[in-house]
Each structure stands twice: as structure tokens, then as C-alpha cells.
Design an enzyme around this catalytic site. Sequence first.
Site, PDB file in Angstrom:
ATOM      1  N   ASP A 267       1.127  -8.115   2.058  1.00 30.56           N
ATOM      2  CA  ASP A 267       1.985  -7.406   1.084  1.00 30.56           C
ATOM      3  C   ASP A 267       1.573  -7.697  -0.348  1.00 30.56           C
ATOM      4  O   ASP A 267       1.926  -6.948  -1.267  1.00 30.56           O
ATOM      5  CB  ASP A 267       3.467  -7.808   1.276  1.00 30.56           C
ATOM      6  CG  ASP A 267       3.684  -9.274   0.878  1.00 30.56           C
ATOM      7  OD1 ASP A 267       4.526  -9.511  -0.004  1.00 30.56           O
ATOM      8  OD2 ASP A 267       2.990 -10.155   1.418  1.00 30.56           O
TER       9      ASP A 267
ATOM     10  N   ASP B 151       0.025 -11.719   7.520  1.00 32.11           N
ATOM     11  CA  ASP B 151       0.692 -12.486   6.469  1.00 32.11           C
ATOM     12  C   ASP B 151       2.164 -12.560   6.905  1.00 32.11           C
ATOM     13  O   ASP B 151       2.601 -11.841   7.806  1.00 32.11           O
ATOM     14  CB  ASP B 151       0.536 -11.720   5.149  1.00 32.11           C
ATOM     15  CG  ASP B 151       1.467 -12.242   4.064  1.00 32.11           C
ATOM     16  OD1 ASP B 151       1.404 -13.458   3.805  1.00 32.11           O
ATOM     17  OD2 ASP B 151       2.261 -11.457   3.542  1.00 32.11           O
TER      18      ASP B 151
ATOM     19  N   ASP C  96       5.446 -13.780   4.538  1.00 28.74           N
ATOM     20  CA  ASP C  96       6.468 -13.442   3.530  1.00 28.74           C
ATOM     21  C   ASP C  96       6.220 -12.071   2.912  1.00 28.74           C
ATOM     22  O   ASP C  96       5.142 -11.817   2.401  1.00 28.74           O
ATOM     23  CB  ASP C  96       6.474 -14.495   2.420  1.00 28.74           C
ATOM     24  CG  ASP C  96       7.048 -15.806   2.914  1.00 28.74           C
ATOM     25  OD1 ASP C  96       6.261 -16.714   3.205  1.00 28.74           O
ATOM     26  OD2 ASP C  96       8.280 -15.887   3.047  1.00 28.74           O
TER      27      ASP C  96
HETATM   28  O1  LIG Z   1       1.437 -15.918   2.323  1.00 28.28           O
HETATM   29  P1  LIG Z   1       2.868 -15.435   2.470  1.00 28.28           P
HETATM   30  O2  LIG Z   1       3.382 -15.503   3.887  1.00 28.28           O
HETATM   31  O3  LIG Z   1       3.129 -14.118   1.813  1.00 28.28           O
HETATM   32  O4  LIG Z   1       3.754 -16.548   1.701  1.00 28.28           O
HETATM   33  C1  LIG Z   1       3.826 -16.535   0.348  1.00 28.28           C
HETATM   34  C2  LIG Z   1       4.959 -17.473  -0.084  1.00 28.28           C
HETATM   35  O5  LIG Z   1       4.431 -18.693  -0.439  1.00 28.28           O
HETATM   36  C3  LIG Z   1       5.788 -16.871  -1.201  1.00 28.28           C
HETATM   37  O6  LIG Z   1       5.121 -15.936  -1.945  1.00 28.28           O
HETATM   38 MG   LIG Z   2       3.172 -12.124   1.727  1.00 31.06          MG
END
Ligand SMILES: O=P(O)(O)OC[C@@H](O)CO
Ligand SMILES: [Mg+2]
Length: 299
Positions: free
Chosen positions: A243, A78, A80
Site C-alpha cells: 500500500d 505487506d 499494514d
Molecule cells: O510494512 P507494513 O506492514 O505496511 O507496516 C508498516 C508499519 O510499520 C506502519 O506504517
Molecule cells: Mg503497508
Amino acid sequence: MLSASPTRFVAQRISFRPSNTIPTIFLPPFPRGFPQRSLTKASLNARIVAAMSTTTTTTAVNAVTDAGRGNITHVIFDMDGLLLDTEKFYTEVQEKILARYNKTFDWSLKAKMMGRKAIEAATLFVEECGISDSLSPEAFIVERESMLQDLFPTSDLMPGASRLLRHLHGKGIPICVATGTHTRHFDLKTQRHRELFSLMHHIVRGDDPEVKQGKPAPDGFLAAARRFEDGPVDPRKALVFEDAPSGVMAAKNAGMNVIMVPDPRLDKSYCGVADQVLASLLDFKPEEWGLPPFEDSQN
Ligand SMILES: O=P(O)(O)OC[C@@H](O)CO
Ligand SMILES: [Mg+2]
């Protein structure tokens, strides 16, 4: 300021009908008062109804977990909040917008929004904060984006991210990213880390045509597993790092193993679905999963 008022988060283990490729799917009960009309796409609803009509099996999940430890061949990250320290930007901006309505943003809402596609997260935000009469999800996204444009290019890496990516790549372990982030934001967030992200075999973004539904649907992780050189990869040999609760569920719904590295402010009740929970990527021991151990002792 964020408060840590938790909402009980119970994922139900539902097995799909035998014809389905996903042996077990984790579905979060829609949060109290969740605007089901806005989030649920007909297909997601249909899948939920279909899944709910079968019995619960935990064996398949345990089998995945048992089989996973020790023979991981591919790793999916992942982005973010896991590789990049970007969730704080969303929080900062959302708090600013809510202050205008004399409201505070809390972690139980944050936990539901993380990892989801922008429009799904935006719908949750305006509905659960009770401001949908004065701010549409679309208008919220436009306002939030204008505030994030300047923040995203300053994104830093999470602790241990560079060390882990370079280690796995150096040992020839295929790695990739599956993120809910849209391409336009992906480029902004990664502009200071182009060389590190070039180590990835491929990147699946939130606006990818194969990602019909965002996390907790498995679409992004299944697309990621298909695109490896020797894909599609057996999900039991794939290890996901996430996360967010929605991301952990998406990985389990894809039949994969998942390590959760949650923000310490996330209520522990959201961490029960992952196969392993770590405080940081620095605490990961590759050898526990059949991957080559780090040479350095830095932990
Ligand atoms: O899937 P990720 O990389 O966590 O991205 C989520 C993002 O859209 C913000 O929450
Ligand atoms: Mg994330």
C-alpha cells in the site's frame, strides 16, 4: 485533519554494478529537508552513492515486469494498510500528538512515513513537523505506542484480504508476509485474525535479524523470498502486494513484481513505480498474473 498536499515523488531507476544481485534499484530522492543524518545508515548511504554512480537502465525493470506477468509462483503480502486496516490508527494518534503543538498532519508526510521502520518514521515525523526540539523520535514512539496499544487489537481486515489469501492458499500458491511492523505490534494487530494468518508459509517482521534496513530497502522482501520451501524464489516470479510508496520501492529494489493498493487519499504521483495499481484487493484478477482465477464472481 490530513490535507492532500502532495510532494512530487520521483523514483530514479538506477542499475547496480553487474556484480550486484539486484538488477535495478529504485531510490527516492531524500525529501526536501529530510534529516539524512538520522535516516541514513552508513550502508544505505554507501549503496546509494554506489548506485548513483552507474547509468540508468529501464530495460531490466521492464524485463522484470514483462517476465512477471503470467508466471507468478509465489506471493508476498505487506500487512499494514494492505491486509489490515491499521494505517488509520497511526494517523489518528499522530494527529492527536501534533494537535498539542497546534500543527496538522498531512498526507505528504504520511506517504513518506508509511511502511518504514518505527524509528525511521518517527525521525521523519518530529523533524518534518518541526517539533524535534520538544519531542525526540524515541519519546514520540513511546507516546504513540501507549496510544496504539488499545487500537491495534481492534484491527479489521481490508476488503478482499480474506478472500484472496484463502483463494491462493486453497490453490496451493505459497504466500507469506513481509511487514515493517515489530513483533510486539504484529501479535496485537493480528490477534483477531490468527487463523487467517496461519495460512502464511512464514512471516518476516520489521525486527527480523535479516532485515538490516527497513523499506524502501529490499531486505524484508529478499528475506521473505529466501524462506519459502523452495526458496530462494526467483524475484521475477514473486508478486508483492503493497500500500505504501516505500514498500513498492522495496519490492522493485528486490527485483520483484508489485501491485500497489494505495489509500485513495494518497496523491497519484506516488503510484507511478508499481507494475499495477488497484483500488482494492477485490479488483485483483489472478489470471492476469498466471495465477488460478477466482471461482466466485464476487468483485
Ligand atoms: O510494512 P507494513 O506492514 O505496511 O507496516 C508498516 C508499519 O510499520 C506502519 O506504517
Ligand atoms: Mg503497508
